[in-house]
Scaffold this motif. Sequence first.
Motif, PDB file in Angstrom:
ATOM      1  N   GLN A   1       0.913  -1.392  -0.182  1.00 18.36           N
ATOM      2  CA  GLN A   1      -0.207   0.157  -0.156  1.00 18.36           C
ATOM      3  C   GLN A   1       0.980   1.319  -0.044  1.00 18.36           C
ATOM      4  N   THR A   2       0.575   2.231  -1.044  1.00 19.38           N
ATOM      5  CA  THR A   2       1.488   3.282  -1.010  1.00 19.38           C
ATOM      6  C   THR A   2       0.662   4.559  -1.207  1.00 19.38           C
ATOM      7  N   ARG A   3       0.969   5.339  -0.488  1.00 23.08           N
ATOM      8  CA  ARG A   3       0.243   6.774  -0.421  1.00 23.08           C
ATOM      9  C   ARG A   3       0.606   7.540  -1.726  1.00 23.08           C
ATOM     10  N   ILE A   4      -0.584   7.916  -2.581  1.00 26.45           N
ATOM     11  CA  ILE A   4      -0.370   8.451  -3.754  1.00 26.45           C
ATOM     12  C   ILE A   4       0.414  10.013  -3.909  1.00 26.45           C
ATOM     13  N   GLU A   5      -0.249  10.809  -3.052  1.00 22.63           N
ATOM     14  CA  GLU A   5       0.341  12.243  -3.117  1.00 22.63           C
ATOM     15  C   GLU A   5       1.887  12.266  -2.734  1.00 22.63           C
ATOM     16  N   PRO A   6       2.239  11.684  -1.520  1.00 24.22           N
ATOM     17  CA  PRO A   6       3.761  11.760  -1.153  1.00 24.22           C
ATOM     18  C   PRO A   6       4.449  11.225  -2.168  1.00 24.22           C
ATOM     19  N   LEU A   7       3.973  10.100  -2.886  1.00 26.31           N
ATOM     20  CA  LEU A   7       4.826   9.469  -3.818  1.00 26.31           C
ATOM     21  C   LEU A   7       5.281  10.431  -4.930  1.00 26.31           C
ATOM     22  N   ILE A   8       4.162  11.276  -5.614  1.00 24.00           N
ATOM     23  CA  ILE A   8       4.461  12.289  -6.412  1.00 24.00           C
ATOM     24  C   ILE A   8       5.316  13.097  -5.902  1.00 24.00           C
ATOM     25  N   ARG A   9       5.077  13.797  -4.845  1.00 24.89           N
ATOM     26  CA  ARG A   9       5.904  15.131  -4.052  1.00 24.89           C
ATOM     27  C   ARG A   9       7.616  14.318  -3.985  1.00 24.89           C
ATOM     28  N   HIS A  10       7.770  13.330  -3.767  1.00 23.81           N
ATOM     29  CA  HIS A  10       8.939  12.565  -3.458  1.00 23.81           C
ATOM     30  C   HIS A  10       9.625  12.564  -4.825  1.00 23.81           C
ATOM     31  N   SER A  11       9.064  12.122  -5.819  1.00 27.15           N
ATOM     32  CA  SER A  11       9.624  11.896  -7.220  1.00 27.15           C
ATOM     33  C   SER A  11      10.084  13.351  -7.743  1.00 27.15           C
ATOM     34  N   LEU A  12       9.322  14.377  -7.541  1.00 21.93           N
ATOM     35  CA  LEU A  12       9.541  15.734  -7.905  1.00 21.93           C
ATOM     36  C   LEU A  12      10.724  16.205  -7.309  1.00 21.93           C
ATOM     37  N   LYS A  13      10.811  15.880  -6.056  1.00 21.58           N
ATOM     38  CA  LYS A  13      12.096  16.674  -5.086  1.00 21.58           C
ATOM     39  C   LYS A  13      13.349  15.891  -5.555  1.00 21.58           C
ATOM     40  N   LEU A  14      13.390  14.568  -6.285  1.00 18.22           N
ATOM     41  CA  LEU A  14      14.441  14.117  -6.657  1.00 18.22           C
ATOM     42  C   LEU A  14      15.157  14.714  -7.806  1.00 18.22           C
ATOM     43  N   VAL A  15      14.187  15.451  -8.615  1.00 18.70           N
ATOM     44  CA  VAL A  15      14.709  16.143  -9.933  1.00 18.70           C
ATOM     45  C   VAL A  15      14.576  17.661  -9.688  1.00 18.70           C
ATOM     46  N   SER A  16      14.173  18.115  -8.405  1.00 21.78           N
ATOM     47  CA  SER A  16      14.237  19.619  -8.218  1.00 21.78           C
ATOM     48  C   SER A  16      15.173  20.385  -8.805  1.00 21.78           C
TER      49      SER A  16
ATOM     50  N   ARG B   1       9.150  25.255 -14.671  1.00 20.27           N
ATOM     51  CA  ARG B   1       7.982  25.421 -13.816  1.00 20.27           C
ATOM     52  C   ARG B   1       7.105  24.076 -13.743  1.00 20.27           C
ATOM     53  N   VAL B   2       6.727  23.762 -12.397  1.00 17.15           N
ATOM     54  CA  VAL B   2       6.004  22.357 -12.221  1.00 17.15           C
ATOM     55  C   VAL B   2       4.514  22.852 -11.975  1.00 17.15           C
ATOM     56  N   GLN B   3       3.723  21.857 -12.407  1.00 13.22           N
ATOM     57  CA  GLN B   3       2.223  22.032 -12.112  1.00 13.22           C
ATOM     58  C   GLN B   3       1.820  20.666 -11.553  1.00 13.22           C
ATOM     59  N   THR B   4       1.118  20.564 -10.422  1.00 12.71           N
ATOM     60  CA  THR B   4       0.402  19.118 -10.235  1.00 12.71           C
ATOM     61  C   THR B   4      -0.992  19.414 -10.091  1.00 12.71           C
ATOM     62  N   ASP B   5      -1.650  18.204 -10.474  1.00  9.23           N
ATOM     63  CA  ASP B   5      -3.351  18.379 -10.513  1.00  9.23           C
ATOM     64  C   ASP B   5      -3.726  17.001  -9.983  1.00  9.23           C
ATOM     65  N   ILE B   6      -3.638  16.738  -8.686  1.00  7.73           N
ATOM     66  CA  ILE B   6      -4.019  15.586  -7.967  1.00  7.73           C
ATOM     67  C   ILE B   6      -5.459  15.550  -7.594  1.00  7.73           C
ATOM     68  N   ARG B   7      -6.309  14.702  -8.459  1.00  4.77           N
ATOM     69  CA  ARG B   7      -7.701  14.774  -8.187  1.00  4.77           C
ATOM     70  C   ARG B   7      -8.419  13.576  -7.856  1.00  4.77           C
ATOM     71  N   THR B   8      -7.655  12.645  -7.246  1.00  4.79           N
ATOM     72  CA  THR B   8      -8.063  11.321  -6.876  1.00  4.79           C
ATOM     73  C   THR B   8      -8.710  11.348  -5.868  1.00  4.79           C
ATOM     74  N   ARG B   9      -9.776  10.501  -5.564  1.00  6.04           N
ATOM     75  CA  ARG B   9     -10.390  10.458  -4.383  1.00  6.04           C
ATOM     76  C   ARG B   9      -9.675   9.443  -3.407  1.00  6.04           C
ATOM     77  N   ARG B  10      -8.787   8.417  -4.201  1.00  6.57           N
ATOM     78  CA  ARG B  10      -7.908   7.478  -3.391  1.00  6.57           C
ATOM     79  C   ARG B  10      -7.022   8.143  -2.704  1.00  6.57           C
ATOM     80  N   GLU B  11      -6.461   7.778  -1.549  1.00  7.39           N
ATOM     81  CA  GLU B  11      -5.397   7.989  -0.685  1.00  7.39           C
ATOM     82  C   GLU B  11      -4.043   7.229  -1.055  1.00  7.39           C
ATOM     83  N   THR B  12      -4.648   5.864  -1.209  1.00  4.24           N
ATOM     84  CA  THR B  12      -3.529   4.856  -1.455  1.00  4.24           C
ATOM     85  C   THR B  12      -3.787   3.929  -2.760  1.00  4.24           C
ATOM     86  N   ILE B  13      -2.683   3.340  -3.085  1.00  6.47           N
ATOM     87  CA  ILE B  13      -2.719   2.227  -4.229  1.00  6.47           C
ATOM     88  C   ILE B  13      -1.955   1.154  -4.010  1.00  6.47           C
ATOM     89  N   HIS B  14      -2.295   0.265  -4.361  1.00  8.75           N
ATOM     90  CA  HIS B  14      -1.387  -1.043  -4.021  1.00  8.75           C
ATOM     91  C   HIS B  14      -0.570  -1.383  -5.211  1.00  8.75           C
TER      92      HIS B  14
END
Length: 596
Positions: free
Chosen positions: A447-462, A471-484
Amino acid sequence: MDKFKLKITPKMPGLVPPLVMVGVLVVLLPVFILMTLDRVKKQDEFIRERFLITGTSLIRTFEAGTRIGMGSMHWGTERIQSMLEETAGQPDVAYIMITDAMGKIIAHSDAAMVGTLYDRWADLGPLPRDTHLISSRSLNTLDGPVLEVAKRFVPFNHRVRGRGLGPVHGPDPGYDHGKMSPGLSGAERSVRPALGTFGQIDHYIFAGMSMTGVQAAQAQGFKNIVIKGLLFFIFCCSGIIALFALQAYRAAQLSLEQVMAFSDNVVQNMPSGLITLDPEFNVTSANRSAEKILGEIPEKAFPQMAAMAAEISRSGGVASGEVALNQKEKGDLRLDMTVSAIPADEDQIQGFVLLFRDLTQIRDLKKQVETNRRLAAIGKLAAGVAHEIRNPLSSIKGFATYFARQYENEPEDVEIAKIMVQEVERMDRSITQLLEFAKPMAVQIKQTRIEPLIRHSLKLVSHDLGKKKIRVQTDIRTRRETIHTDPERICQVLLNLYMNALNAMDSKGILEIGVTDVTDGLEIRVVDNGCGIPAKDSEKIFDPYFTTRAKGTGLGLSIVHRIIENLKGEIRVESRPSKGTVFYITLPDDETIEKM
């Protein structure tokens, strides 16, 4: 296009089973017989009652007339005999007679019977002595059936006796064959001849009512009763059979509706496309698969379809083959199609059925299989080559480092040695990627939290993003918090896509990361506004060692594709030259993974 309807004409069973018919007869026939017998019995009782009333009225009328005639009009025996004969002439009267207590006939409607003994006297039971009681019995005579009514005959009442006519219960000593007693008055002398006969204690009057005339009426009545009973029986049977027939019809109709609904559901959900045509090649119906393959269904069949149908109408049988269609929306379509005729009466054709499947997908699958086979061969070769090259590279790197220290006073030699070390390291990275690509890939699903995963991947290439002022734009519209899924592998995929986007964009570009829910899972979009991918290269970007960059290895997107496949997901790309590129990554949810 109308919803596809499959016409079915099932063989209908008999509306009413024979056992039901037998059961109805077994139940209703005894009822019919009992009702008929009861009505016949009631009719006989009614006729008997009517004749009994008629006979009783006749006797009482005769008795009253006799009383009046003997008391007021000085009737004698002859007049009473005459009255009996006249009374017998009435309808339905067979005979009327008066007897004494021993059965001797005193007066009879048939004068020849006077003085004889009543031949059926012995068959009589005890006669009523009460003057108000009536007895009756049924007889069979030579003239037909008779209802005989009997009563005690008393022509005088107490008021007559009280006027000096003398006693009525006993022989009259003054009566001697018509001679008058000298001591009697004129009235007494006139009545006494009758008293000599009817003045005894017990006299009885019998009235025989002829039943011959009513036999025909009884027969007709019995016939009417039987006919009415039969009609009632038929009506009841028809009603019960109609109820069973209606129930059977409703059951058959329900079964037919279920069969039609099932067949319609089967046709609508079958994986192959199905279209029906009329004899003029107009499309009459199509299932959902046909609409999915062809898009909007035309009113007139495609020329290739019409040609195959025309061939069937000329030669009969079934036609099949591969058909190529040029669709504006979907491009070239290759269909494996089978056409058969829908026969009508007298060898006529009322339409055609076209069954087809899309060969484009099969062609893509064959291409993918070929690519996988080629990648497997390259992987084996790469693993062997990488293993053989890595050892000499280690030696070269060691010597280059040694020479850099040995000639540290020679700047030019030191620079050459550093270049050698850098190139060796670059080759080592390429070999590492090659080995990564060649060896089996292990994933660790959790089980992986979606938003922290996206934020972490962007931090690696910041850092790299900042250098080019992207310029980075994020648009997270999922109702899920985690995914398997495997977070490390997803992060590796995103890093590769980010780096490709960085290389494709100039400074001050825009990198957009979007996350949305889809039907069977989660979709991640990586969008850039860079140079894009040429149309001729879009089908090759996931092939190993294909790259448009001078310093690229061509393995990055191949590894991305492999990771997504191992995670049971899909990746696709849309790109327009000079406009940018969009990568779509679809990751399945838990339920979808269980179904796979």
